[in-house]
Every structure is written in C-alpha cells, then in structure tokens.
Design a protein around this motif. Structure first.
Motif, PDB file in Angstrom:
ATOM      1  N   LEU A 171     -14.741   6.164   4.313  1.00 27.07           N
ATOM      2  CA  LEU A 171     -14.175   6.001   5.646  1.00 27.07           C
ATOM      3  C   LEU A 171     -13.619   7.301   6.204  1.00 27.07           C
ATOM      4  O   LEU A 171     -13.123   7.316   7.342  1.00 27.07           O
ATOM      5  CB  LEU A 171     -13.087   4.927   5.621  1.00 27.07           C
ATOM      6  CG  LEU A 171     -13.560   3.539   5.169  1.00 27.07           C
ATOM      7  CD1 LEU A 171     -12.398   2.565   5.175  1.00 27.07           C
ATOM      8  CD2 LEU A 171     -14.696   3.034   6.034  1.00 27.07           C
ATOM      9  N   GLN A 231     -10.799  -3.469   1.920  1.00 23.58           N
ATOM     10  CA  GLN A 231     -11.474  -2.252   1.473  1.00 23.58           C
ATOM     11  C   GLN A 231     -10.576  -1.371   0.621  1.00 23.58           C
ATOM     12  O   GLN A 231     -11.028  -0.370   0.070  1.00 23.58           O
ATOM     13  CB  GLN A 231     -11.968  -1.466   2.694  1.00 23.58           C
ATOM     14  CG  GLN A 231     -12.784  -2.328   3.640  1.00 23.58           C
ATOM     15  CD  GLN A 231     -13.789  -1.548   4.436  1.00 23.58           C
ATOM     16  OE1 GLN A 231     -14.366  -0.588   3.962  1.00 23.58           O
ATOM     17  NE2 GLN A 231     -14.012  -1.970   5.657  1.00 23.58           N
ATOM     18  N   GLY A 232      -9.309  -1.749   0.507  1.00 18.71           N
ATOM     19  CA  GLY A 232      -8.380  -0.913  -0.241  1.00 18.71           C
ATOM     20  C   GLY A 232      -8.662  -0.835  -1.719  1.00 18.71           C
ATOM     21  O   GLY A 232      -8.106   0.016  -2.417  1.00 18.71           O
ATOM     22  N   VAL A 281     -18.648   1.223   1.433  1.00 20.18           N
ATOM     23  CA  VAL A 281     -17.543   1.482   0.504  1.00 20.18           C
ATOM     24  C   VAL A 281     -17.841   0.993  -0.916  1.00 20.18           C
ATOM     25  O   VAL A 281     -16.980   1.054  -1.793  1.00 20.18           O
ATOM     26  CB  VAL A 281     -16.224   0.841   1.002  1.00 20.18           C
ATOM     27  CG1 VAL A 281     -15.822   1.438   2.335  1.00 20.18           C
ATOM     28  CG2 VAL A 281     -16.333  -0.681   1.104  1.00 20.18           C
ATOM     29  N   ASN A 315     -14.307   2.158  -2.288  1.00 20.87           N
ATOM     30  CA  ASN A 315     -14.444   3.606  -2.111  1.00 20.87           C
ATOM     31  C   ASN A 315     -13.978   4.024  -0.722  1.00 20.87           C
ATOM     32  O   ASN A 315     -14.780   4.144   0.211  1.00 20.87           O
ATOM     33  CB  ASN A 315     -15.908   4.026  -2.336  1.00 20.87           C
ATOM     34  CG  ASN A 315     -16.127   5.498  -2.038  1.00 20.87           C
ATOM     35  OD1 ASN A 315     -15.251   6.330  -2.276  1.00 20.87           O
ATOM     36  ND2 ASN A 315     -17.291   5.828  -1.505  1.00 20.87           N
ATOM     37  N   LEU A 316     -12.685   4.267  -0.586  1.00 19.09           N
ATOM     38  CA  LEU A 316     -12.133   4.605   0.728  1.00 19.09           C
ATOM     39  C   LEU A 316     -12.613   5.961   1.230  1.00 19.09           C
ATOM     40  O   LEU A 316     -12.524   6.235   2.433  1.00 19.09           O
ATOM     41  CB  LEU A 316     -10.610   4.583   0.670  1.00 19.09           C
ATOM     42  CG  LEU A 316      -9.973   3.194   0.530  1.00 19.09           C
ATOM     43  CD1 LEU A 316      -8.470   3.309   0.431  1.00 19.09           C
ATOM     44  CD2 LEU A 316     -10.369   2.288   1.680  1.00 19.09           C
ATOM     45  N   LYS A 317     -13.115   6.797   0.330  1.00 21.54           N
ATOM     46  CA  LYS A 317     -13.596   8.112   0.778  1.00 21.54           C
ATOM     47  C   LYS A 317     -14.712   7.976   1.798  1.00 21.54           C
ATOM     48  O   LYS A 317     -14.918   8.867   2.631  1.00 21.54           O
ATOM     49  CB  LYS A 317     -14.076   8.924  -0.430  1.00 21.54           C
ATOM     50  CG  LYS A 317     -12.959   9.356  -1.371  1.00 21.54           C
ATOM     51  CD  LYS A 317     -13.498  10.182  -2.522  1.00 21.54           C
ATOM     52  CE  LYS A 317     -14.339   9.340  -3.453  1.00 21.54           C
ATOM     53  NZ  LYS A 317     -14.779  10.120  -4.658  1.00 21.54           N
ATOM     54  N   ARG A 374      -4.198   6.458  -0.639  1.00 15.80           N
ATOM     55  CA  ARG A 374      -5.079   5.378  -0.199  1.00 15.80           C
ATOM     56  C   ARG A 374      -4.538   4.713   1.060  1.00 15.80           C
ATOM     57  O   ARG A 374      -5.298   4.235   1.900  1.00 15.80           O
ATOM     58  CB  ARG A 374      -5.248   4.342  -1.313  1.00 15.80           C
ATOM     59  CG  ARG A 374      -5.930   4.894  -2.556  1.00 15.80           C
ATOM     60  CD  ARG A 374      -6.136   3.819  -3.596  1.00 15.80           C
ATOM     61  NE  ARG A 374      -7.113   2.836  -3.181  1.00 15.80           N
ATOM     62  CZ  ARG A 374      -8.427   2.985  -3.283  1.00 15.80           C
ATOM     63  NH1 ARG A 374      -8.939   4.102  -3.773  1.00 15.80           N
ATOM     64  NH2 ARG A 374      -9.244   2.031  -2.903  1.00 15.80           N
ATOM     65  N   THR A 382      -5.896   6.065   4.520  1.00 13.39           N
ATOM     66  CA  THR A 382      -7.188   5.593   5.001  1.00 13.39           C
ATOM     67  C   THR A 382      -7.108   4.135   5.420  1.00 13.39           C
ATOM     68  O   THR A 382      -7.713   3.732   6.434  1.00 13.39           O
ATOM     69  CB  THR A 382      -8.256   5.769   3.915  1.00 13.39           C
ATOM     70  OG1 THR A 382      -8.246   7.122   3.457  1.00 13.39           O
ATOM     71  CG2 THR A 382      -9.636   5.444   4.449  1.00 13.39           C
ATOM     72  N   ILE A 383      -6.385   3.314   4.668  1.00 16.30           N
ATOM     73  CA  ILE A 383      -6.223   1.908   5.042  1.00 16.30           C
ATOM     74  C   ILE A 383      -5.526   1.803   6.391  1.00 16.30           C
ATOM     75  O   ILE A 383      -5.887   0.983   7.244  1.00 16.30           O
ATOM     76  CB  ILE A 383      -5.438   1.152   3.949  1.00 16.30           C
ATOM     77  CG1 ILE A 383      -6.252   1.120   2.652  1.00 16.30           C
ATOM     78  CG2 ILE A 383      -5.103  -0.261   4.400  1.00 16.30           C
ATOM     79  CD1 ILE A 383      -5.485   0.595   1.467  1.00 16.30           C
ATOM     80  N   HIS A 392       0.831  -1.197   0.000  1.00 13.51           N
ATOM     81  CA  HIS A 392       0.000   0.000   0.000  1.00 13.51           C
ATOM     82  C   HIS A 392       0.872   1.256   0.000  1.00 13.51           C
ATOM     83  O   HIS A 392       1.820   1.377   0.768  1.00 13.51           O
ATOM     84  CB  HIS A 392      -0.907   0.019   1.230  1.00 13.51           C
ATOM     85  CG  HIS A 392      -1.925  -1.075   1.229  1.00 13.51           C
ATOM     86  ND1 HIS A 392      -2.871  -1.215   0.229  1.00 13.51           N
ATOM     87  CD2 HIS A 392      -2.166  -2.094   2.109  1.00 13.51           C
ATOM     88  CE1 HIS A 392      -3.639  -2.263   0.486  1.00 13.51           C
ATOM     89  NE2 HIS A 392      -3.232  -2.807   1.628  1.00 13.51           N
ATOM     90  N   LEU A 410     -16.030   4.913   9.755  1.00 12.82           N
ATOM     91  CA  LEU A 410     -14.773   4.225  10.042  1.00 12.82           C
ATOM     92  C   LEU A 410     -14.899   3.333  11.279  1.00 12.82           C
ATOM     93  O   LEU A 410     -14.546   2.143  11.245  1.00 12.82           O
ATOM     94  CB  LEU A 410     -13.660   5.255  10.239  1.00 12.82           C
ATOM     95  CG  LEU A 410     -12.292   4.711  10.671  1.00 12.82           C
ATOM     96  CD1 LEU A 410     -11.688   3.874   9.562  1.00 12.82           C
ATOM     97  CD2 LEU A 410     -11.358   5.864  11.057  1.00 12.82           C
TER      98      LEU A 410
END
Length: 432
Positions: A169, A161-162, A354, A165-167, A133, A136-137, A129, A175
């Motif tokens: 979280l 979830q990576g 997500v 849609n991480l937005k 992104r 958030t992960i 990662h 979250l």
C-alpha cells in the motif's frame, strides 16, 4: 477470546547435523501415524482451528521429510528439497493472519456499537494498532473516509489488511484502488446500517480463509495421514506398490500410473510441469495425490540428487494442483453465495496486492511477483498487483509455483516454525 500460550510440544528448528548420538533417532514414520492428523472440530473459533491446522501440518511435514530425506530427524532441519507439507504450515499461518485481521476488525465494530469513535485515530486506538504498521493502516482508513465511509467502518476495513503485506500500500495507486474496491464492497454489502454492512465484509473474509484452510487440511492432510498409516502397516514400499494398493476417494490406479509415468518422463523439464488440466486431461486430481506419494517413494531410489529433487518437485506440484484446483476453489467461488456476505471473489481481488507468504526468514509477496509480469492493462495509473484476482485459479496458480521456487532456493528456511500470531494489543494467538 482468551490469549493462548505457546505449547512446548511444537517442533523446533535445530540442525540434525549437530546431533552427536551414535544411534540415530527412530524414524517418525514408525511411530503412531494417526497422531499426526486429527479432524478440526467445527465448533472451535476460526483462530483456534487455524492453530490446530498449522500444528498438524508441522507434524506431517516432518514425518514426510523423514520419508524423502533418510538423514532427517523430525524436529530438525533439512537442506534437501522440501516436500509440499513443509510449505503448508507457513501458508496456513498466512491464512491465520487474515483471520486475525478479521478479528481485529470485529473489535472495532463491536466497540462502535456502544459508542462511535470521535476520530479515526480513536477508532485505530481501540483496535490496538501501533508502530510503523499503524501508519499504513491509518493511510488506508483516510482513503476509505474520502469515499464517504464512516470512521469506524473505515478503521475496521483497513484493519483487515493489517495482518498482511502493508508494504504493497506504499504505492499510492494500490492504496487508492484498494480503497475504491473496499468502498464498493461496503456500499453494496447487505445490512441495514453502516456497521452491519462492515460486518458483512469482515465475516466474508473470515469464512473464506477459514473454510479454505480447513478444506485443504482435511483433504491433503487427511490423505497424508492415510498414506503414512498405510505405510506404517506395510513398511517401506516401492512406488509400483503404492500405485496399485493405495487409493483415495475418486482416484483410479490406472490414472495414478499414467500420472506417475508422465512425471518420470518430464521431471527434468524447466519449468516444472504444472498445467495438468492440459497435460493430463480428464484425470481426477485424487489420482495425482496417489502419484505424488509414489514419487516420494521413487525419490528415495533416485540415481542422483538432481533426479531426486526433480521427482519431489513434480510430486509437490501434483499435491498443490489438487489443493488449489479442487480443495480450496469452492471457498473462493462458492456455488451458492451466502446472503449475508459480499462476493468472495471481489473481496479477494481487493486483497490480492497484500497477499504474502513468510517462510521463516524468507518472504514471498504478490506485489513483487506481479512486478515481474507484463502490464496487463497498459495503464500507468494502475499498479500491476491490482490487475489480478487471487480467487481465480488461473491467476494464483503461477504465483504459487513461483513461491515454491523461492522456498526451493533456501530449503532450510522452511523448517523454521512460524512465529505465533500476535494481536495489535500484544496478545498471542494462533500457531505455537
């Protein structure tokens, strides 16, 4: 798994209006239709199956659009109302992103089998990662660790979830509730050690998405292939002939006729008819598929663009209803749960916030959809998106219909080929 290189055979999104040849290209429907569809070999890895499904949908989408849009040239772009199959490659690609997330999570688990990570950062480094992104992960990983999950388990579950849609979280309410639900799934998962429990969560997601994608493609894609092959044999046909002569397993001609007549009578209603369990009670969803193909044929004879689009819209809803109510539902709520999995319905509830759908330059996401809906529990401490469960037909169906409307407003976006799936380490996989 070896990286897969893009194939040069995928359709490209170039406007047919730019073609200068005086003689039009042959209609794709007159080429061998069986090439459009092939069963997906069950022995292939899920990501490879996903790639083949997405590519198959692309071929079928172009062939079907050539049916409803006489000026369309397969490989080009249509500004007319898109058929259901134009949405399908993008939906398949989103399933592929979830499967990719499961693969990345598996890498974290596999690495931890040999040597546990020294920190969350170390575990996320192993997954590859990077960039925005990762922030958030990492936040989700930390939230999971607060619930007592070991660092490698936290990194693995956050990696699921990576690819989505991480937005969603960014909202701390989403979250923390997501972390809480993941922690509960992990604690109750089968397995004798933490990594085995995490693997149960990961394999559940991979199977759920893959089985659903294969089921839809086999059912709806297979029906389209059968229809195009039949049509190639008999030539362009009036809708009345489709209703009598074309069939699918469990479809009934009189049911297909009733659905077709209903569509003609209600095509211009706003919103489009969709509650078919109530509106067409007792009808086999296979009959809706036959009626959908008849509506595509009828749209070619429509007296106005508005009527043409209305007929295509109802046909799309018929196909989508079959897809969601019949084909994919068993993947979300299997009649017999597997002992090595966590409950699929609960896993999908956890992931619902997500969920998103990229359609070329467009993006539809569940969080935005939920924001337009009523607050179901009336509590400020829960975000609206966490109050739904994608595994339940009645909760995802209105959202799917809304995503269609987004695509209808910018139809050319549907003809942009999905981008290849990219692992966090930069390797390509998935659709070309």
């Amino acid at each position: 798994m070896e990286p897969r290189q893009p194939s040069s055979s995928s359709p490209q999104s170039t406007p047919h209006s730019q073609e200068t040849n005086s003689s039009p290209a042959p209609n794709a429907l007159r080429t061998p239709a069986p090439e459009l569809f092939a069963p997906v070999p069950s022995q292939l890895p899920p990501l490879e199956q996903n790639r083949l499904i997405t590519q198959g949908y692309l071929r079928i989408a172009h062939a079907m659009q050539a049916l409803v849009d006489p000026s369309f040239r397969p490989g080009g772009t249509s500004s007319m109302m898109p058929n259901w199959f134009a949405f399908a490659p993008h939906a398949s690609q989103e399933a592929g992103k979830g499967i990719l997330g499961a693969e990345v999570a598996d890498r974290v688990i596999d690495a931890a089998q040999g040597e546990p990570s020294s920190s969350l950062q170390h575990a996320l480094d192993r997954a590859g990662h990077r960039g925005a992104r990762r922030v958030t992960i990492e936040a989700l990983s930390h939230a999971l660790s607060w619930y007592g999950l070991p660092r490698d388990v936290a990194a693995a579950l956050a990696s699921l979830q990576g690819a989505m849609n991480l937005k969603a979280l960014v909202d701390p309410r989403t979250l923390w509730l997501t972390a809480e639900r993941f922690a509960k799934l992990y604690i109750e998962a089968p397995g004798t050690d933490p990594l085995a429990k995490a693997e149960a969560v990961v394999v559940t997601l991979e199977r759920c998405l893959n089985e659903g994608n294969v089921a839809i493609f086999s059912d709806i894609g297979g029906s389209a292939s059968a229809y195009l092959s039949w049509r190639q044999t008999v030539g362009p046909v009036p809708a009345a002939r489709v209703l009598v002569e074309f069939s699918r397993p469990t479809s009934q001609p009189e049911e297909a006729q009733r659905a077709f007549t209903f569509a003609l009578e209600h095509a211009h209603e706003v919103p489009r008819p969709s509650d078919f369990g109530r509106l067409l009670p007792g009808m086999s969803s296979a009959s809706l598929v036959v009626a959908a193909f008849a509506l595509f044929e009828q749209s070619r004879q429509a007296s106005s663009p508005a009527t043409r689009d209305a007929l295509i819209g109802v046909a799309n809803n018929f196909l989508a209803y079959r897809e969601q109510f019949h084909a994919v539902q068993p993947a979300f709520t299997p009649p017999t749960p597997r002992p090595d999995e966590v409950p699929r319905s609960e896993l999908m509830r956890t992931l619902t916030p997500v969920i998103c759908l990229e359609m070329g330059p467009l993006e539809w996401n569940f969080t935005d959809y939920a924001s337009t809906q009523r607050d179901r529990d009336g509590r400020l401490l829960t975000s609206k998106a966490t109050e739904y469960n994608w595994a339940l037909f009645e909760e995802r169906w209105p959202a799917i219909l809304q995503s269609f409307e987004v695509g209808y407003r910018q139809p050319t976006a549907l003809w942009v080929v999905p981008r290849p799936l990219v692992r966090p380490d930069g390797q390509l996989t998935g659709a070309d």
